[in-house]
Motif scaffolding. Structure first.
Motif, short mmCIF file in Angstrom:
data_model
loop_
_atom_site.label_atom_id
_atom_site.label_comp_id
_atom_site.label_asym_id
_atom_site.label_seq_id
_atom_site.Cartn_x
_atom_site.Cartn_y
_atom_site.Cartn_z
N GLN A 104 54.31 70.91 65.85
CA GLN A 104 54.14 71.14 64.42
C GLN A 104 55.48 71.16 63.69
OE1 GLN A 104 51.93 74.81 64.52
NE2 GLN A 104 49.94 73.78 64.48
N SER A 105 56.46 71.82 64.28
CA SER A 105 57.78 71.89 63.65
C SER A 105 58.42 70.51 63.54
CB SER A 105 58.71 72.82 64.44
OG SER A 105 58.24 74.15 64.40
N ALA A 106 58.28 69.71 64.58
CA ALA A 106 58.86 68.36 64.55
C ALA A 106 58.20 67.52 63.46
CB ALA A 106 58.69 67.68 65.91
N ARG A 107 56.88 67.59 63.36
CA ARG A 107 56.18 66.79 62.36
C ARG A 107 56.52 67.23 60.93
NH1 ARG A 107 51.48 67.84 63.93
NH2 ARG A 107 50.81 69.31 62.35
N ILE A 108 56.50 68.53 60.69
CA ILE A 108 56.76 69.02 59.34
C ILE A 108 58.23 68.84 58.96
CG2 ILE A 108 56.81 71.13 57.94
CD1 ILE A 108 54.28 71.99 59.33
N THR A 109 59.14 69.05 59.91
CA THR A 109 60.56 68.85 59.63
C THR A 109 60.85 67.39 59.28
OG1 THR A 109 61.14 70.63 61.17
CG2 THR A 109 62.90 69.12 60.53
N ARG A 110 60.25 66.49 60.01
CA ARG A 110 60.44 65.06 59.72
C ARG A 110 59.96 64.72 58.31
NH1 ARG A 110 57.30 60.56 59.67
NH2 ARG A 110 58.29 58.57 60.22
N ALA A 111 58.74 65.15 57.97
CA ALA A 111 58.17 64.84 56.66
C ALA A 111 58.99 65.48 55.54
CB ALA A 111 56.72 65.30 56.58
N SER A 112 59.40 66.73 55.73
CA SER A 112 60.17 67.42 54.71
C SER A 112 61.54 66.80 54.52
CB SER A 112 60.31 68.90 55.08
OG SER A 112 61.11 69.59 54.15
N THR A 113 62.18 66.42 55.62
CA THR A 113 63.51 65.82 55.53
C THR A 113 63.45 64.47 54.84
OG1 THR A 113 64.14 66.96 57.57
CG2 THR A 113 65.54 65.15 56.85
N LEU A 114 62.43 63.68 55.14
CA LEU A 114 62.28 62.38 54.48
C LEU A 114 62.08 62.55 52.98
CD1 LEU A 114 60.03 60.42 57.00
CD2 LEU A 114 62.41 59.96 56.44
N GLU A 115 61.32 63.55 52.60
CA GLU A 115 61.08 63.79 51.18
C GLU A 115 62.37 64.21 50.46
OE1 GLU A 115 58.30 66.60 48.25
OE2 GLU A 115 58.07 66.67 50.44
N VAL A 116 63.13 65.10 51.10
CA VAL A 116 64.37 65.56 50.48
C VAL A 116 65.38 64.43 50.38
CG1 VAL A 116 66.34 67.11 50.81
CG2 VAL A 116 64.03 67.96 51.18
N MET A 117 65.42 63.56 51.37
CA MET A 117 66.39 62.46 51.37
C MET A 117 66.18 61.51 50.19
SD MET A 117 66.54 61.58 55.45
CE MET A 117 67.43 60.05 55.18
N ARG A 118 64.98 61.49 49.65
CA ARG A 118 64.67 60.59 48.53
C ARG A 118 64.90 61.24 47.17
NH1 ARG A 118 59.92 59.73 51.95
NH2 ARG A 118 60.23 57.83 53.19
N GLN A 119 65.35 62.50 47.15
CA GLN A 119 65.55 63.20 45.89
C GLN A 119 66.79 62.69 45.17
OE1 GLN A 119 63.27 65.38 44.65
NE2 GLN A 119 62.07 64.82 46.47
N ASP A 120 66.79 62.85 43.84
CA ASP A 120 67.91 62.36 43.03
C ASP A 120 69.21 63.09 43.34
OD1 ASP A 120 66.25 60.56 41.78
OD2 ASP A 120 65.79 61.89 40.10
N TYR A 121 69.14 64.40 43.61
CA TYR A 121 70.38 65.14 43.84
C TYR A 121 71.08 64.71 45.12
CZ TYR A 121 67.44 68.16 46.80
OH TYR A 121 66.56 68.64 47.75
N VAL A 122 70.32 64.17 46.07
CA VAL A 122 70.96 63.66 47.29
C VAL A 122 71.70 62.37 46.97
CG1 VAL A 122 70.53 62.76 49.60
CG2 VAL A 122 69.26 64.75 48.79
N ARG A 123 71.09 61.49 46.21
CA ARG A 123 71.77 60.26 45.80
C ARG A 123 73.00 60.58 44.95
NH1 ARG A 123 66.34 58.26 45.52
NH2 ARG A 123 66.17 58.95 43.34
N THR A 124 72.87 61.60 44.09
CA THR A 124 74.02 61.98 43.26
C THR A 124 75.17 62.50 44.12
OG1 THR A 124 72.54 62.58 41.45
CG2 THR A 124 74.76 63.47 41.38
#
Length: 305
Positions: free
Chosen positions: A186-206
């Motif tokens: 469960q941790s691996a699945r949720i961590t992967r999904a959460s990390t992918l979502e955060v990586m697409r955020q504008d503040y990461v690109r900034t």
């Protein structure tokens, strides 16, 4: 924050009262009683036992006496453990259960979180496919099936580990693996999904456009913000592991809280059943409160005003 914690504690007391009431009613609705034996006891003996433990009183009075005892820190006397106090019985099994639970939790997070982060950072690579396969397989296999497979391989075929018992480090390995398998998936699945979502955020690109080092972007902006969903499930997972896995503890003959609770159910030991359920509900509620407080520590945008 202080007002929030006080409010949650007051709600916790109400939740525990409701849990006690529902458990008490269900116990008495189930056919049978604590004095049922293969060889029936004499009616006078049953009458004397009921009077001794207060089971001859009306249900509302029994429940009221139990609640008053809980307020005074008394969970009652066991019917099947030679008149021992329920608190002493639970404390006897708690160190074993906590040892298994904490080790399983640490193992699950040590495997699940790095695997999920690595899968997200290297999406559609071999690491990502392995993470998805790992999560799918260990989220699908029941703990008792995995336990039996481990017994067959490591105990029967290889003779490396003992099948059951408590006291040596070797006896911890298989129960800990069985308990950690599902939380790790469960941790691996949720961590992967959460990390992918955060990586697409504008503040990461900034942050990247400002020229920050990639490692700093990952640690300060990606990893920290992706932890919130992981913390959300970590609280209930830790509570489930600490309060004991009924099946795993019985499968490996671990004398923990889970096994004691199952023994109480089969013996119709009302006090032990109530104590086990109350302990489980209290642990869940407290760890959920800890999770809510941890939100504010992880994400400074979250405040409980």
């Amino acid at each position: 924050m202080f007002r929030f914690i006080v409010r949650r504690i007051l709600w916790l007391l109400l939740v525990l009262l409701v849990v006690m009431f529902i458990t008490f009613i269900l116990m008495h609705l189930v056919p049978g009683g604590p004095w049922d034996r293969e060889k029936a006891l004499a009616p006078k003996v049953v009458e004397a036992l009921n009077k001794r433990y207060g089971l001859d009183q009306p249900l509302w009075q029994q429940f009221g006496n139990y609640v008053w005892g809980v307020i005074r820190g008394d969970l009652g006397t066991s019917y099947s453990w030679a008149d021992r106090n329920v608190i002493s019985i639970l404390l006897q099994g708690l160190p074993k259960t906590m040892t298994l639970g904490i080790l399983a939790f640490l193992l699950a997070q040590a495997i699940g979180i790095p695997l999920g982060v690595a899968a997200a950072l290297k999406q559609n690579s071999g690491v990502d496919y392995f993470s998805v396969l790992f999560s799918t397989v260990f989220a699908s296999i029941p703990g008792f099936v995995l336990g039996i497979l481990l017994m067959i391989v490591f105990s029967v075929m290889l003779h490396w580990l003992p099948t059951s018992g408590w006291g040596s480090p070797q006896q911890l390995i298989m129960p800990v693996i069985c308990l950690a398998a599902l939380p790790a998936a469960q941790s691996a699945r949720i961590t992967r999904a959460s990390t992918l979502e955060v990586m697409r955020q504008d503040y990461v690109r900034t942050a990247r456009s400002k020229g920050l080092l990639e490692n700093r972007v990952r640690i300060r902006h990606i990893f920290r913000n992706s932890l919130i969903p992981v913390v959300t499930i970590a609280g209930p997972e830790l509570a489930n592991l600490i309060t004991g896995s009924f099946i795993i503890e019985n499968l490996f003959a671990v004398p923990g809280v889970g096994r004691l609770f199952v023994q109480g159910i089969f013996a119709r030991d009302y006090s032990l059943i109530m104590g086990g359920v109350l302990f489980y509900a209290f642990t869940i509620a407290i760890l959920n409160l800890v999770v809510d407080i941890a939100y504010a520590a992880i994400d400074p945008r979250i405040r409980y005003d």
